[in-house]
Write a protein that holds these residues in place. Structure first.
Motif, PDB file in Angstrom:
ATOM      1  N   PHE A  59       1.808   2.421 -10.929  1.00  0.00           N
ATOM      2  CA  PHE A  59       1.935   3.025  -9.597  1.00  0.00           C
ATOM      3  C   PHE A  59       2.783   4.288  -9.600  1.00  0.00           C
ATOM      4  N   MET A  60       3.906   4.263 -10.314  1.00  0.00           N
ATOM      5  CA  MET A  60       4.857   5.364 -10.234  1.00  0.00           C
ATOM      6  C   MET A  60       4.334   6.691 -10.798  1.00  0.00           C
ATOM      7  N   VAL A  63       2.890   8.437  -7.938  1.00  0.00           N
ATOM      8  CA  VAL A  63       3.944   8.935  -7.042  1.00  0.00           C
ATOM      9  C   VAL A  63       4.530  10.235  -7.611  1.00  0.00           C
ATOM     10  N   LEU A  66       2.145  13.081  -7.023  1.00  0.00           N
ATOM     11  CA  LEU A  66       2.239  13.517  -5.629  1.00  0.00           C
ATOM     12  C   LEU A  66       3.467  14.394  -5.416  1.00  0.00           C
ATOM     13  N   ASN A  67       4.555  14.033  -6.053  1.00  0.00           N
ATOM     14  CA  ASN A  67       5.784  14.811  -5.889  1.00  0.00           C
ATOM     15  C   ASN A  67       5.724  16.170  -6.587  1.00  0.00           C
ATOM     16  N   ASP A  81      -5.024  15.938   1.512  1.00  0.00           N
ATOM     17  CA  ASP A  81      -4.832  14.516   1.778  1.00  0.00           C
ATOM     18  C   ASP A  81      -4.708  13.831   0.420  1.00  0.00           C
ATOM     19  N   LEU A  82      -3.729  12.958   0.293  1.00  0.00           N
ATOM     20  CA  LEU A  82      -3.421  12.319  -0.990  1.00  0.00           C
ATOM     21  C   LEU A  82      -3.389  10.814  -0.808  1.00  0.00           C
ATOM     22  N   LEU A  83      -4.253  10.120  -1.504  1.00  0.00           N
ATOM     23  CA  LEU A  83      -4.265   8.658  -1.452  1.00  0.00           C
ATOM     24  C   LEU A  83      -3.670   8.121  -2.746  1.00  0.00           C
ATOM     25  N   VAL A  84      -2.489   7.541  -2.616  1.00  0.00           N
ATOM     26  CA  VAL A  84      -1.818   6.952  -3.770  1.00  0.00           C
ATOM     27  C   VAL A  84      -2.100   5.455  -3.768  1.00  0.00           C
ATOM     28  N   ALA A  85      -2.662   4.967  -4.843  1.00  0.00           N
ATOM     29  CA  ALA A  85      -2.927   3.532  -5.002  1.00  0.00           C
ATOM     30  C   ALA A  85      -2.442   3.125  -6.387  1.00  0.00           C
ATOM     31  N   TYR A  86      -2.413   1.836  -6.636  1.00  0.00           N
ATOM     32  CA  TYR A  86      -2.030   1.374  -7.973  1.00  0.00           C
ATOM     33  C   TYR A  86      -3.076   1.860  -8.959  1.00  0.00           C
TER      34      TYR A  86
ATOM     35  N   LEU B  66       6.993   8.129   1.652  1.00  0.00           N
ATOM     36  CA  LEU B  66       6.348   7.543   0.467  1.00  0.00           C
ATOM     37  C   LEU B  66       7.374   7.297  -0.634  1.00  0.00           C
ATOM     38  N   PRO B  80       1.220  -0.938  -2.045  1.00  0.00           N
ATOM     39  CA  PRO B  80       0.294  -0.568  -0.971  1.00  0.00           C
ATOM     40  C   PRO B  80      -0.593   0.603  -1.400  1.00  0.00           C
ATOM     41  N   ASP B  81      -1.625   0.836  -0.623  1.00  0.00           N
ATOM     42  CA  ASP B  81      -2.322   2.120  -0.674  1.00  0.00           C
ATOM     43  C   ASP B  81      -1.669   3.008   0.379  1.00  0.00           C
ATOM     44  N   LEU B  82      -1.386   4.245   0.000  1.00  0.00           N
ATOM     45  CA  LEU B  82      -0.658   5.169   0.880  1.00  0.00           C
ATOM     46  C   LEU B  82      -1.445   6.458   0.992  1.00  0.00           C
ATOM     47  N   LEU B  83      -1.847   6.809   2.208  1.00  0.00           N
ATOM     48  CA  LEU B  83      -2.555   8.062   2.433  1.00  0.00           C
ATOM     49  C   LEU B  83      -1.607   9.038   3.108  1.00  0.00           C
ATOM     50  N   VAL B  84      -1.214  10.054   2.351  1.00  0.00           N
ATOM     51  CA  VAL B  84      -0.326  11.088   2.892  1.00  0.00           C
ATOM     52  C   VAL B  84      -1.183  12.265   3.343  1.00  0.00           C
ATOM     53  N   ALA B  85      -1.068  12.628   4.597  1.00  0.00           N
ATOM     54  CA  ALA B  85      -1.779  13.789   5.137  1.00  0.00           C
ATOM     55  C   ALA B  85      -0.780  14.617   5.933  1.00  0.00           C
TER      56      ALA B  85
END
Lengths: 118, 118
Positions: A59-60, A63, A66-67, A81-86, B66, B80-85
């Motif tokens: 997961f990390m 993350v 994304l950062n 739009d960013l979807l972070v999932a495992y 996030l 979780p699934d996380l959607l950042v927009a």
């Protein structure tokens, strides 16, 4: 679509779009797509968007990606739009003000591609 | 569903689910939902999931949220699934191994709710 200059997409900068700005045609999108690495064009119903899926273990790492994307998006004032999932991060790019894909999306996509090579 | 103990959900810890572990029934989900703040139950086709949308001005506050959720998810080994927009973060919680919502999802949701009060 306005861009700040020629040269590699990854070295150009996004230019603010006004509402009603035109988006690229499907042909223009397909033409520019060859300059990107691993992006696809998706039909999101009322607009096209660029999409790329990054795969990871755990997961990390997602993350962390994304950062790395976030400050670039913030600097360009153009936000995916960013979807972070495992195990994955999905990035979607389109330009709300234009109702579709613009060169801004390609510029940000190219900058994201360049991150992988760091 | 296994939990480590009684008391507030936000102070419990997720317990590893094995594939085939049972998920909560819709009635059990609705019963527990009152302990959360602002979560909804969504039908994602082949499973139910918990969903919450956080609204922000701009993009970076969502990135910051996030980054506060991620270490909690990592500590619980429940992600979780996380959607950042731009302007929002959507959090979805369900348990893949169980094919639906488990108490683990409620525990993580409660811990996320508690973040807002920090």
């Amino acid at each position: 679509m306005p861009t700040t200059g020629q040269g590699p997409l990854s070295e150009q900068h996004c230019v603010a779009c006004k509402p009603g700005s035109p988006h690229l045609s499907r042909e223009e999108v397909d033409h520019l797509l060859v300059e990107l690495d691993g992006w696809a064009v998706e039909d999101a119903g009322d607009h096209l968007r660029l999409a790329k899926v990054f795969k990871f273990k755990g997961f990390m790492p997602g993350v962390e990606l994304l950062n790395r994307i976030a400050p670039i998006a913030e600097a360009e004032q153009h936000h995916p739009d960013l979807l972070v999932a495992y195990g994955s991060v999905t990035v979607w790019l389109w330009t709300h003000a234009a109702g579709g894909i613009t060169e801004n999306d390609f510029i940000l996509a190219a900058k994201i591609d360049r991150l992988q090579g760091d």
